[in-house]
Design an enzyme around this catalytic site. Structure first.
Site, mmCIF file in Angstrom:
data_model
loop_
_atom_site.group_PDB
_atom_site.id
_atom_site.type_symbol
_atom_site.label_atom_id
_atom_site.label_comp_id
_atom_site.label_asym_id
_atom_site.label_seq_id
_atom_site.Cartn_x
_atom_site.Cartn_y
_atom_site.Cartn_z
ATOM 1 N N GLY A 165 0.841 -1.202 0.000
ATOM 2 C CA GLY A 165 0.000 0.000 0.000
ATOM 3 C C GLY A 165 0.870 1.243 0.000
ATOM 4 O O GLY A 165 2.068 1.144 -0.229
ATOM 5 N N ASP A 204 -9.714 -1.089 -5.862
ATOM 6 C CA ASP A 204 -10.383 0.088 -6.429
ATOM 7 C C ASP A 204 -10.121 1.362 -5.625
ATOM 8 O O ASP A 204 -10.623 2.430 -5.978
ATOM 9 C CB ASP A 204 -11.899 -0.167 -6.532
ATOM 10 C CG ASP A 204 -12.524 -0.534 -5.184
ATOM 11 O OD1 ASP A 204 -11.815 -0.459 -4.161
ATOM 12 O OD2 ASP A 204 -13.719 -0.902 -5.165
ATOM 13 N N GLY A 205 -9.381 1.233 -4.537
ATOM 14 C CA GLY A 205 -9.068 2.424 -3.730
ATOM 15 C C GLY A 205 -10.234 2.916 -2.887
ATOM 16 O O GLY A 205 -10.164 3.974 -2.274
ATOM 17 N N ASP A 230 1.831 -4.756 8.410
ATOM 18 C CA ASP A 230 1.469 -3.468 7.810
ATOM 19 C C ASP A 230 0.301 -2.816 8.557
ATOM 20 O O ASP A 230 -0.079 -1.700 8.229
ATOM 21 C CB ASP A 230 1.100 -3.632 6.326
ATOM 22 C CG ASP A 230 -0.067 -4.594 6.123
ATOM 23 O OD1 ASP A 230 0.000 -5.718 6.649
ATOM 24 O OD2 ASP A 230 -1.043 -4.217 5.458
HETATM 25 P P1 AMP Z 1 -5.826 -4.483 4.878
HETATM 26 O O1 AMP Z 1 -5.988 -5.959 4.912
HETATM 27 O O2 AMP Z 1 -7.133 -3.740 4.923
HETATM 28 O O3 AMP Z 1 -4.869 -3.987 5.894
HETATM 29 O O4 AMP Z 1 -5.251 -4.131 3.452
HETATM 30 C C1 AMP Z 1 -3.989 -4.535 2.984
HETATM 31 C C2 AMP Z 1 -3.507 -3.577 1.928
HETATM 32 O O5 AMP Z 1 -4.366 -3.620 0.812
HETATM 33 C C3 AMP Z 1 -3.470 -2.137 2.408
HETATM 34 O O6 AMP Z 1 -2.203 -1.643 2.196
HETATM 35 C C4 AMP Z 1 -4.449 -1.397 1.567
HETATM 36 O O7 AMP Z 1 -3.900 -0.193 1.123
HETATM 37 C C5 AMP Z 1 -4.724 -2.316 0.415
HETATM 38 N N1 AMP Z 1 -6.151 -2.281 0.103
HETATM 39 C C6 AMP Z 1 -7.158 -2.785 0.818
HETATM 40 N N2 AMP Z 1 -8.336 -2.583 0.218
HETATM 41 C C7 AMP Z 1 -8.074 -1.910 -0.924
HETATM 42 C C8 AMP Z 1 -8.864 -1.397 -1.988
HETATM 43 N N3 AMP Z 1 -10.180 -1.541 -2.011
HETATM 44 N N4 AMP Z 1 -8.228 -0.760 -2.986
HETATM 45 C C9 AMP Z 1 -6.902 -0.619 -2.978
HETATM 46 N N5 AMP Z 1 -6.099 -1.081 -2.028
HETATM 47 C C10 AMP Z 1 -6.665 -1.713 -0.998
HETATM 48 MG MG MG Z 2 -4.204 -2.288 6.540
#
Ligand code: AMP
Ligand code: MG
Length: 500
Positions: free
Chosen positions: A106, A136-137, A265
């Protein structure tokens, strides 16, 4: 990576020039340069609307009166355009997910606007970044509400956490397992730097960048590491982060908070609870409880959390080794985590039991209590709150606590032992201390779910009500008794998994 200095400036939010929006923005992390952040352009969401806001937090950031009704703020906090002095950047980081190195992760959906009052202001879900991979951000209304409420619930509980200023929504469709609608959470923290930021540069052997990152963190958040470092500020940093992480974990375990995705992370370098996803507060006390539907192995089960934090600290140690140099010293620094966690846990439990400080007698009581809570699947929050009220009189005829147990005899024995520990102390004072340490309200999954369902029908009153009780969870709120009871049976069917 795009160069933040040459990228065209993002357009301003409509009406942003008005006197109301003259804020003193700083760009601290963004000026670290293009190896650390990429400039991003707005990806506007159509017809945004306010979902929730946090007036007190807005005041502490110096936001102008009425920002919660202002069109330029609505646009800016949805990521549709800028306020003067703010900018849009995404930071880069990597990390370990579920025990395996995952490379660059990310930030795929967080956009840093800059700092106000030395707090970073970050939009989550405002659109893609150069690090979005296949994502999709975006964030959906459901997850934005969960993050908003839980950040403020944790803050109300006195647990270190990132904060949430507001949520804005848009009826734009976002696809997850089904069609949902979009939302953006504005998050606030002194820094959103994660263990994964350090792992990113270290794994790529970008040592000057690794050092610049560590220096940035020390200069802004841990200046004492330079003063009392004995010549090795990076070693001192590791020790400080280990301590803060231990304190955070002790709080989580004491209140019954499961994070659900303790990947490296998602670990804050400041020891803040970060990235609220499939989190859950325990209903029944169950050490093996797994709150994340995708965590099939139970890696992040409730009772595993302290070990998982330690595991992540080893990832950080590894990442900092090129700066620390001395492996034995690094191991010693990170291993202080264990003692800090023990001490902080004992203190939390002492407070829950109405003591002023950790007491050798509390250990036997705790060792006896936790298996009893687990065996009878006793509601964790309700047990401690009822016990706090019972402590005011320690009355044999008051069955509120005992009624929670199948094995009532054993509980009675425990209550006698508890009473004898407090002999000579004023029971009213013991009870008052316990009521300040054992919350009446935590954000149970079903509560968030009710707020989400109402909000999906554009009724934001449940959310606002929960916000009121959760920001002050230790007081009675007689008008909101309904949020202090047991979770309804249907709550067991709520399934929450990773990113949404
Ligand atoms: P998380 O499991 O929510 O901690 O997400 C892991 C990584 O995936 C993070 O660095 C987020 O930036 C990226 N991420 C999660 N969901 C999305 C999304 N819908 N679009 C882009 N990046 C995402
Ligand atoms: Mg995260």
């Amino acid at each position: 990576m795009s160069d933040s200095t040459t990228h065209p400036a993002a357009p301003q939010a409509p009406g942003a020039e008005t006197a109301h929006t003259q804020l003193q923005w700083q760009q601290r992390y963004a000026t670290m340069g293009p190896e650390f952040v990429a400039a991003i352009q707005p990806s506007p969401l159509p017809e945004p609307y306010w979902v929730a806001h946090n007036t007190k937090l807005g005041q502490s950031l110096g936001l102008p009166e009425g920002w919660q009704q202002s069109e330029p703020f609505l646009a800016a906090l949805t990521g549709n355009g800028l306020l003067p002095g703010s900018a849009m950047h995404a930071g880069v980081y990597s990390g370990h997910q579920f025990g395996a190195w995952a490379g660059q992760l990310g930030d795929g959906r967080a956009c840093l606007l800059g700092d106000l009052a030395e707090q970073e202001i970050q939009l989550k879900g405002a659109g893609p970044t150069p690090f979005s991979r296949r994502g999709d951000g975006r964030a959906v209304l459901r997850s934005a509400i969960r993050e908003f409420l839980c950040s403020e619930a944790m803050h109300g509980l006195g647990i270190p956490t990132t904060r949430a200023l507001c949520v804005t929504g848009s009826d734009a469709t976002i696809w997850r397992e089904t069609a949902e609608t979009a939302a953006v959470v504005t998050r606030v923290a002194p820094s959103f730097i994660r263990f994964g930021h350090f792992e990113h540069f270290s794994k790529r052997e970008q040592i000057p960048q690794l050092q610049a990152l560590a220096d940035f963190v020390i200069d802004h958040y841990y200046p004492q590491c330079r003063d009392d470092s004995g010549g090795n500020p990076y070693l001192a940093l590791l020790g400080e982060v280990s301590r803060k992480t231990a304190e955070m974990l002790a709080h989580w375990q004491a209140v019954g908070f499961c994070h659900g995705v303790m990947n490296s992370d998602n670990m804050s370098i400041l020891g803040l609870t970060l990235d609220y996803g499939p989190f859950q507060f325990l209903d029944a006390f169950a050490p093996g409880h797994i709150c994340n539907h995708s965590d099939t192995e139970g890696r992040y089960a409730f009772s595993e959390q302290p070990n998982m934090a330690y595991w992540n600290l080893y990832c950080l140690t590894d990442a900092l080794m090129p700066l620390i140099g001395d492996e034995d010293a690094a191991t010693e620094a990170v291993d202080t985590y264990r003692a800090h966690f023990q001490a902080a846990s004992q203190l939390c439990l002492a407070q829950k039991m109405g003591l002023y400080a950790a007491d050798p007698r509390q250990k036997a009581l705790t060792d006896m209590l936790l298996p009893m809570l687990a065996a009878d699947q006793v509601d964790h929050t309700i047990f401690w709150r009822r016990l706090s009220h019972w402590a005011a009189r320690m009355d044999d005829e008051d069955f509120a606590v005992m009624d929670l147990f199948v094995n009532r005899q054993q509980m009675q024995t425990w209550q006698y032992a508890f009473e004898s520990m407090h002999k000579g102390m004023g029971t009213i004072d013991v009870s008052a201390r316990m009521l300040r340490a054992n919350p009446k309200f935590v954000l149970r999954n079903y509560m968030a779910q009710e707020a989400i369902q109402a909000a999906q029908a554009k009724d934001f009153s449940v959310l606002a009500q929960l916000q009121t009780v959760l920001e002050n969870p230790f007081i009675e709120h007689p008008a909101h008794e309904r949020w202090a009871g047991f979770a309804p049976d249907w709550a067991a069917s709520i399934a929450v998994s990773c990113s949404s």
